[in-house]
Each structure stands twice: as C-alpha cells, then as structure tokens.
Scaffold this active site. Sequence first.
Site, PDB file in Angstrom:
ATOM      1  NE  ARG A  52      -2.956   0.247   3.317  1.00  0.00           N
ATOM      2  CZ  ARG A  52      -2.420   0.732   4.442  1.00  0.00           C
ATOM      3  NH1 ARG A  52      -1.997   1.981   4.488  1.00  0.00           N
ATOM      4  NH2 ARG A  52      -2.297  -0.036   5.503  1.00  0.00           N
ATOM      5  CE1 TYR A 111     -15.963   8.557 -15.778  1.00  0.00           C
ATOM      6  CE2 TYR A 111     -15.822   8.804 -13.414  1.00  0.00           C
ATOM      7  CZ  TYR A 111     -16.057   8.024 -14.514  1.00  0.00           C
ATOM      8  OH  TYR A 111     -16.394   6.705 -14.356  1.00  0.00           O
ATOM      9  CG  ASP A 132      -9.413  13.526 -15.948  1.00  0.00           C
ATOM     10  OD1 ASP A 132      -8.785  12.858 -16.800  1.00  0.00           O
ATOM     11  OD2 ASP A 132     -10.362  13.060 -15.286  1.00  0.00           O
ATOM     12  CE  LYS A 139     -12.404   5.010 -18.046  1.00  0.00           C
ATOM     13  NZ  LYS A 139     -12.680   6.400 -17.656  1.00  0.00           N
TER      14      LYS A 139
HETATM   15  C1  LIG Z   1     -13.066   6.975 -16.495  1.00  0.00           C
HETATM   16  C2  LIG Z   1     -12.659   8.333 -16.163  1.00  0.00           C
HETATM   17  C3  LIG Z   1     -12.374   8.685 -14.837  1.00  0.00           C
HETATM   18  C4  LIG Z   1     -12.529   7.714 -13.685  1.00  0.00           C
HETATM   19  O1  LIG Z   1     -11.628   6.663 -13.814  1.00  0.00           O
HETATM   20  P1  LIG Z   1     -11.864   5.188 -13.184  1.00  0.00           P
HETATM   21  O2  LIG Z   1     -10.596   4.486 -13.522  1.00  0.00           O
HETATM   22  O3  LIG Z   1     -13.081   4.627 -13.848  1.00  0.00           O
HETATM   23  O4  LIG Z   1     -12.070   5.372 -11.721  1.00  0.00           O
HETATM   24  C5  LIG Z   1     -11.950   9.973 -14.588  1.00  0.00           C
HETATM   25  N1  LIG Z   1     -11.836  10.873 -15.577  1.00  0.00           N
HETATM   26  C6  LIG Z   1     -12.125  10.579 -16.855  1.00  0.00           C
HETATM   27  C7  LIG Z   1     -11.981  11.623 -17.903  1.00  0.00           C
HETATM   28  C8  LIG Z   1     -12.546   9.299 -17.194  1.00  0.00           C
HETATM   29  O5  LIG Z   1     -12.844   9.017 -18.467  1.00  0.00           O
END
Ligand SMILES: *Cc1c(COP(=O)(O)O)cnc(C)c1O
Length: 394
Positions: free
Chosen positions: A55, A108, A180, A205
């Site tokens: 962790r 998101y 992000d 992603k």
């Molecule tokens: C999917 C996504 C998230 C969240 O990510 P997870 O891995 O599903 O927790 C945050 N920001 C964007 C732009 C995303 O597409």
Amino acid sequence: MKIETQSIHAGLPAARSGEPVLSPLVPASSFYAHPDDIGFSANDLSDKAPHFYTRWSNPTAQALEARLAALDGGEAAVSFASGMSAITGLFLNRLKAGDHLVLSNVCYAGVAEFAHDSLPKLGIKVTAVDTSDPANVAAALRPETKLVHIETPANPILRLSDISNIAGVVHAAGAELSVDATMATPVATRPLELGADFVVHSLTKYACGHGDALGGAVIGKADAIADLRKTSLIHLGAALNPFAAWLILRGLETLPIRMKAHEENARAVSAFLDNHPRVKRVYWPGLRSHPQHDLAVRQMQNFSGMVSFVTDDGAALARRFADRLKTVAYAVSLGKTRSLLFYIPAEDLIASSFHLEGRDAVAYRDWTGDGTFRMSVGLENADDIIADLEVALG
Ligand SMILES: *Cc1c(COP(=O)(O)O)cnc(C)c1O
C-alpha cells in the site's frame, strides 16, 4: 528519448546481466525490512526507503509510476486503484475546510458528483464553471481558491479547455491547476509542459488500452507527489493492484502507436457520421466543425479516438444500437481495442451530476440536445466499424 521509446523503456530494470528485460510482476504485499531502513509510520517514509508494504509502494507500481512520470514530463507519479481514487485523493490532499475548488462544469460524472455532494460536507466550497472560456475561471477565483480542476477533452461532450491560458490565470491568483488528461493521453497533450501543477489519468482507459485493468495516477512535482502518497495513497488506501500495474505497464508500450490508429479510425468514423442524414452534430477535435478546432490544433498532437454525436430521438436510437450493433459494443468505458458506444441523456447529467442551471444548462443542451452518443473508436478496421454503424443507424 521520444515518446514511442519512453513508453517502452522508461521504468525498465537496469540493463545488467541477469536482470529481466521487462518490469517483473511482484505480487508480494510486504517486503523484508531492517529497522534502520524504515519506520512503521507513513510520516517516516522517504524517497530512498526500500519497499516495505504494497500500500506504500511496490516494485511493479513503481516501474509504472516511473514510466508515467517520463511520458508526462513530470518529476514523479503516484498510482492508485482507479482514476476516481486518484482524483478524490488529489482533492482531499490539496483542499481543507475553508478552501475553494473551481471545477469544470462538464467533467467525469463521478468527479462532479464527489465535488458537489461530498466536498461541501468537509467545509470545502465548490464553484463549477465552463472552463472552455478562461475568463470564466478568472471570474470564479477567490482568495481562498486553492485548486482549479479541468478536463480536456471533457467527458462526455469533448469540449476543450486551454491549459496554458488557464494555468496563467490560476497561478496569478496563487492557486494550483490540475488537469484530467485521460482522453488526451500524454501522446496528445502534456499538461505539465503547458503549466499545470498536476496531471491525472484514469489508467483504465487508453493507458491500459485493453479494457482489462482499473487504475489511476497523479503526476507532478516530487515533493507534492510524496505528500500525496502519504496522505492519499497510504492513508485512504486505494492502492493499485500489482497485476493491474503490470497490465497497464504492458499496455503503455503500445500507447503511441495505438493512439495513431485510434486517431485515424476516429477521423474516418467522424467523417462518416458527419455525412449521415440521421446525425445532427458530430464532435471530434480533429474536425474543422468542432467549435474549438483551433485550440485542438494548438494543444493536441493527436486528436484521440473519442467521438461524440447527436441525433434526433437519441433514446430510441440507443435501444436500436444496443440491439443491432455487432462490431461496436454498446457499453461504457473508453480507450480499449474494441469500439464502444454509449448514450448519455442530457437531463441526468445536468440535474444529478453537473448541477447545471440557467445559462450553463442552456449551453449544455445547445451542445448535446437531449443527449449525446459517446463513442470510443477502437482499433478494428474502420470500414467494419462504419458498416456496423450504418446498419444500426438504418
Ligand atoms: C473513467 C474516467 C475517470 C474515472 O476513472 P476510473 O478508472 O473509472 O475510476 C476519470 N476521468 C475521466 C476523464 C474518465 O474518463
């Protein structure tokens, strides 16, 4: 090193006889320790400390973090179990009671919901604005604003925000900027080089790329990342599983080459959709008709594989798509080899996720109508993707 090389080489073990030519998967939860090397409290953790407990740090996650830092041109990275845990961890680390967060009013949905529903309970104020115009960010800043969080391209409508312009505004007010960049990836945009303090990714992603692991990361200055590791990774506890880290490391090796292919397929799919009589509007940053195409050209070295489009009666078409699509999966998520498509009704997002009112709600509906199809154009042959859409569109 160029990005294609970094994505394969950064974070690899030293090139010494007997070392593996691949970052090893180390599933161990704990590591042999000597009392002189490390203390039992996270407060004692130093950069030089050996691995102790997964962790805190893990060799496979560390290799991934080194690669992510290299790809985004940052000093350090810290990985998390998901994109959400990376972002919530960052917010809870940078903000305290009395502070103010400025958030993109389209982002998101989970991030918007956390900001609107949970942060105020901790005494943190939140203002959501349309960050596609930096003047809106400037107008929202207050003396107690500590963090501005934007997403570009923004999920699900692919609206863009001008990172370098916003970074200037934010820094002049003494606040920090986090971006992000999940949909852009470091192949398209490197926010730290444009002045951002933090870049966050859902590694689930494009970074992973194969739809078989969840992960998230924050990249930034070494001291800030070390603090984030302590308060948000070790104490909140959403550590990345080593196997997921290993899958994401492997996925990253092909990120630059995949992004080229995603972009090419998205170009073909968006051109097809643009000419289809049932499709009213198509948003892909590489299309001249994207309202911010000039910014896309300036800020993105790759237009990514995300396309969103609007039709009449989207809810009915969504059912048709779910029944008829074969090559494209009617499913959420994005950035994997397989093409994915999902319908996102405007009303749900406006009311329960984004809390948009007045002018902002009107602007959202102007962009998406009653809802938007978000498509993650995969790596199949573009002709097959288009043929599948053509049949389903009818
Ligand atoms: C999917 C996504 C998230 C969240 O990510 P997870 O891995 O599903 O927790 C945050 N920001 C964007 C732009 C995303 O597409």
